[in-house]
Design an enzyme around this catalytic site. Structure first.
Site, PDB file in Angstrom:
ATOM      1  N   GLY A  99       8.472   4.016   1.784  1.00 18.71           N
ATOM      2  CA  GLY A  99       7.548   3.868   2.888  1.00 18.71           C
ATOM      3  C   GLY A  99       6.197   3.280   2.614  1.00 18.71           C
ATOM      4  O   GLY A  99       5.882   2.940   1.505  1.00 18.71           O
ATOM      5  N   SER A 100       5.395   3.158   3.650  1.00 23.55           N
ATOM      6  CA  SER A 100       3.995   2.814   3.591  1.00 23.55           C
ATOM      7  C   SER A 100       3.626   1.614   4.434  1.00 23.55           C
ATOM      8  O   SER A 100       4.108   1.467   5.552  1.00 23.55           O
ATOM      9  CB  SER A 100       3.534   2.630   2.157  1.00 23.55           C
ATOM     10  N   ARG A 101       2.757   0.726   3.886  1.00 23.36           N
ATOM     11  CA  ARG A 101       2.152  -0.338   4.676  1.00 23.36           C
ATOM     12  C   ARG A 101       2.045  -1.603   3.846  1.00 23.36           C
ATOM     13  O   ARG A 101       1.900  -1.542   2.622  1.00 23.36           O
ATOM     14  CB  ARG A 101       0.754   0.110   5.116  1.00 23.36           C
ATOM     15  N   ILE A 118       0.832  -1.207   0.000  1.00 22.85           N
ATOM     16  CA  ILE A 118       0.000   0.000   0.000  1.00 22.85           C
ATOM     17  C   ILE A 118       0.867   1.257   0.000  1.00 22.85           C
ATOM     18  O   ILE A 118       1.796   1.389   0.802  1.00 22.85           O
ATOM     19  CB  ILE A 118      -0.925   0.005   1.229  1.00 22.85           C
TER      20      ILE A 118
END
Length: 208
Positions: free
Chosen positions: A174-176, A144
């Site tokens: 970055g992120s998820r 994500i």
């Protein structure tokens, strides 16, 4: 193995593209204004460090975390077949390794890009963010994007057989990463709770 080959395998694919742009700019900028050139040089080094890709040895059993970071999502949801399933999300901070790994063995049935927003990955609004979903039938992994991370790089395609801990992609800057667990598991099967730190390919989140 040469030094160049070692460096290439120590970072995620494409990392040198970001770094080289900074390295090439740093020299002429340093001539014009040294502090600026030095800053750009550091940005290049930072890009390589951010995309670092250390080796991992996965455990022989269990479903492992798909990403380094902290558990930020644990919730129950209903899939398109009406089955209750648990979603576990890992928020990757800027200091975490951002190479993602297969939680367990499986065969990729599809890799789907879903456009969306770019909200901070730690917020509830991030559920509407852009993502790449790697569907392995009984489970799926979603990479994500966040407010800054807008480059999702899957490494796998439909039809590939995955093994636990295998590299499956990375999200630049970055992120998820989420895993939607198989429907045979519920909250009582989880080995982690919200806020726990986990490591891709090594931390067991569900014992089998």
């Amino acid at each position: 193995m040469s030094v160049a080959s070692s460096l290439q395998t120590a970072v995620a694919p494409g990392a040198w593209r970001y770094a080289l742009a900074c390295f090439l700019l740093s020299a002429p900028l340093a001539v014009l204004f040294f502090p600026l050139g030095f800053t750009v040089l550091l940005l290049g080094v930072g890009a390589l460090w951010f995309h670092r890709d250390p080796d991992r040895t996965p455990p022989e059993t269990g479903i492992v975390a798909p990403a380094d970071g902290k558990i930020s999502v644990i919730r129950e949801e209903t899939d398109d077949k009406g089955r209750s399933r648990i979603r576990v999300g890992v928020f990757m901070n800027v200091t975490d390794v951002h190479v993602n790994r297969a939680p367990t063995d499986g065969v990729v049935t599809s890799v789907t890009h879903r456009p969306g927003a770019y909200k901070p990955a730690f917020s509830k609004d991030s559920d509407r963010n852009e993502r790449v979903v790697i569907d392995c039938g009984e489970y799926e992994v979603a990479l994500i994007a966040g407010w800054f991370a807008r480059r999702i790089h899957p490494y796998v395609t439909a039809g590939e057989t995955l093994v636990r801990g295998q590299r499956i992609g990375h999200v630049s800057f970055g992120s998820r990463a989420d895993i939607l667990l198989p429907p045979t598991y519920d909250r009582d099967d989880l080995c982690i709770t919200n806020g726990d730190r986990v490591y891709a390919g090594t931390t067991v989140i569900v014992a089998e």
